[in-house]
Write a protein that holds these residues in place. Structure first.
Motif, short mmCIF file in Angstrom:
data_model
loop_
_atom_site.label_atom_id
_atom_site.label_comp_id
_atom_site.label_asym_id
_atom_site.label_seq_id
_atom_site.Cartn_x
_atom_site.Cartn_y
_atom_site.Cartn_z
N ALA A 1 56.68 -21.08 -10.94
CA ALA A 1 57.28 -19.77 -11.18
C ALA A 1 57.21 -19.39 -12.64
O ALA A 1 56.99 -18.22 -12.98
N ASN A 2 57.39 -20.37 -13.54
CA ASN A 2 57.22 -20.09 -14.96
C ASN A 2 55.80 -19.60 -15.26
O ASN A 2 55.60 -18.71 -16.08
N GLY A 3 54.83 -20.19 -14.56
CA GLY A 3 53.45 -19.74 -14.73
C GLY A 3 53.25 -18.33 -14.23
O GLY A 3 52.59 -17.51 -14.87
N VAL A 4 53.83 -18.01 -13.08
CA VAL A 4 53.72 -16.66 -12.53
C VAL A 4 54.33 -15.65 -13.50
O VAL A 4 53.74 -14.60 -13.78
N ASP A 5 55.52 -15.96 -14.01
CA ASP A 5 56.18 -15.06 -14.95
C ASP A 5 55.32 -14.84 -16.19
O ASP A 5 55.17 -13.71 -16.68
N ASN A 6 54.76 -15.93 -16.70
CA ASN A 6 53.97 -15.84 -17.92
C ASN A 6 52.70 -15.01 -17.71
O ASN A 6 52.33 -14.18 -18.55
N ILE A 7 52.03 -15.24 -16.60
CA ILE A 7 50.81 -14.49 -16.30
C ILE A 7 51.10 -13.01 -16.20
O ILE A 7 50.41 -12.16 -16.78
N CYS A 8 52.16 -12.67 -15.46
CA CYS A 8 52.50 -11.26 -15.28
C CYS A 8 52.96 -10.63 -16.59
O CYS A 8 52.70 -9.45 -16.84
N ALA A 9 53.62 -11.41 -17.45
CA ALA A 9 54.03 -10.88 -18.75
C ALA A 9 52.82 -10.49 -19.58
O ALA A 9 52.84 -9.46 -20.28
N GLN A 10 51.74 -11.29 -19.51
CA GLN A 10 50.54 -10.95 -20.26
C GLN A 10 49.92 -9.66 -19.73
O GLN A 10 49.48 -8.80 -20.50
N VAL A 11 49.89 -9.52 -18.41
CA VAL A 11 49.32 -8.31 -17.81
C VAL A 11 50.15 -7.09 -18.19
O VAL A 11 49.62 -6.04 -18.57
N VAL A 12 51.47 -7.22 -18.10
CA VAL A 12 52.35 -6.10 -18.44
C VAL A 12 52.20 -5.74 -19.91
O VAL A 12 52.22 -4.56 -20.29
N GLN A 13 52.02 -6.74 -20.76
CA GLN A 13 51.85 -6.49 -22.18
C GLN A 13 50.61 -5.65 -22.44
O GLN A 13 50.63 -4.72 -23.26
#
Length: 429
Positions: free
Chosen positions: A141-153
């Motif tokens: 889940a930490n990986g999912v959050d991090n990946i999506c944070a990069q996309v949102v950024q």
């Protein structure tokens, strides 16, 4: 602990996480929209690039001040309540930026106030995650959050500019406020109520330094945080040099955009590879090598390679930076639950401060030397610094999620009341 990596479907099968994830995306998008819209509002109203930059940079300053002071709220009040209150407060404050006649300095102060609500929100969510997800689902889940944070950024800046063009500044601010309103609603609907980590009648011993004390007194936590801070500072120093780097290669704004997008793209790809292709034990073993690689790969920029190779190196640096995903999971499990919010606040505050300082130092150096030289030297120095920390890295127990026994509160006695015990167990939270 099983050696099989959890799947994304197993992570999203947890109802509370689905709601936390959706709220996280909305809140993160709201942060991006706030920064872009208010900075644009300041610039169009004053024509001052300095004031616009101050508005945009207020998020860093908010972490440096609000991180130590406000992240502790996540350990004193129910974390679900902290999430909801922070979102509702931001939703209420943001529309004030559209008030006619509001001076530019007041807009900067308003944005700073809005950004002050992010540290307690992030700390409360980070502290809540190990209670919602167990085993390897927490790490994935930490990986999912991090990946999506990069996309949102990457997407958030473009969307923010488009909203301003389509809806006007006032309309964009209302949409921005709406993201926080919906985020709060999702948390209220989908996340279960839990009591505050500290019993209401227990003595509220000094909380501001508790997170730092917990980290400093445990060798594993010290190693996790120092490696994260060191690798990130040297790696992200390059982020502040994308404009002079593009100019050195004869490019313009489009080249700057490509250079800025390369590392987040690599981070997203690295996150997928690390969480889906590596078993849990292997992830822990890869943290230190990847931390050194994340900075070291940029040393090749010193040789002034072709632009396509620079982009590839930035993607590789971003991919290696995914070491932070399993490191975050180890850190979250190792901190006692009643200090978790403050410990995450200390870690993120130090990270923000060092990244900002590294960017400023790199910018000063780039006034004297070519951007490629500064980036290459920073990468080489970062790799050497991370490798020098290898003797501090925990060897035996770092592979398994660890937890502390909950420390016993001793009313009005010695200072050990707020210290975690050193004995760890192999149980999952």
């Amino acid at each position: 602990m099983t050696e099989r990596a959890a799947t994304y479907s197993e992570v999203f099968a947890v109802r509370e996480y689905r709601y936390l994830f959706a709220a996280y995306l909305l809140s993160l998008a709201g942060d991006q929209l706030t920064a872009v819209t208010v900075a644009y509002l300041v610039y169009t109203g004053t024509g001052s690039a300095a004031l616009a930059a101050a508005a945009y940079a207020s998020s860093y300053l908010a972490w440096l001040t609000g991180g130590p002071l406000l992240s502790g709220l996540a350990d004193r009040f129910p974390r679900r309540r902290i999430l909801v209150v922070c979102d509702l407060a931001r939703a209420a404050l943001i529309p004030a930026a559209a008030l006619p006649g509001l001076a530019a300095p007041a807009l900067v102060v308003l944005l700073f106030t809005v950004n002050l609500l992010r540290p307690p929100f992030v700390a409360a969510r980070a502290a809540l995650m190990p209670e919602v997800l167990d085993g390897d689902r927490y790490a994935v889940a930490n990986g999912v959050d991090n990946i999506c944070a990069q996309v949102v950024q990457v997407v958030g800046f473009a969307v923010g500019g488009s909203l301003v063009a389509l809806l006007s500044l006032r309309g964009a601010l209302l949409v921005d406020a709406g993201t926080f309103m919906v985020s709060a609603l999702l948390i209220m609907i989908g996340v279960g109520a839990r009591p505050a980590p500290r019993p209401p009648l227990s003595p509220a011993r000094p909380g501001r330094a508790a997170g730092l004390r917990v980290i400093c007194t445990d060798p594993r936590l010290r190693a996790y945080v120092v490696v994260l801070w060191t690798a990130s500072a040297f790696t992200y120093a390059a982020e502040g040099l994308m404009a002079p780097l593009a100019r050195q290669y004869g490019g313009g704004a489009g080249t700057v955009g490509l250079l800025l997008a390369a590392a987040p793209l690599g981070m997203a790809l690295g996150g997928v590879a690390l969480t889906r292709l590596c078993p849990p034990a292997a992830r822990a073993q890869l943290i230190l090598p990847l931390a050194a690689l994340s900075a070291g790969v940029l040393a090749a920029v010193w040789l002034v390679p072709p632009l396509w190779l620079v982009l590839l190196l930035l993607v590789l640096a971003g991919a290696a930076s995914a070491f932070a995903i399993p490191l975050n999971a180890l850190f979250g499990r190792a901190v006692p639950t009643e200090y978790r919010g403050r410990a995450f606040g200390v870690a993120i505050t130090g990270l923000s401060g060092l990244q900002g300082t590294a960017m400023v130092m790199a910018g000063l150096a780039a006034d004297r030397w070519p951007a490629t030289t500064v980036i290459g030297f920073s990468g080489l120095s970062g790799a050497v610094a991370v490798l020098a920390l290898a003797p501090l890295w925990p060897r035996r127990r770092a592979q398994a999620p660890v937890t502390f026994e909950v420390p016993i509160e001793q009313p009005r006695t010695t200072s050990t009341a707020d210290s975690p015990t050193a004995e760890a167990s192999g149980r999952r939270r």
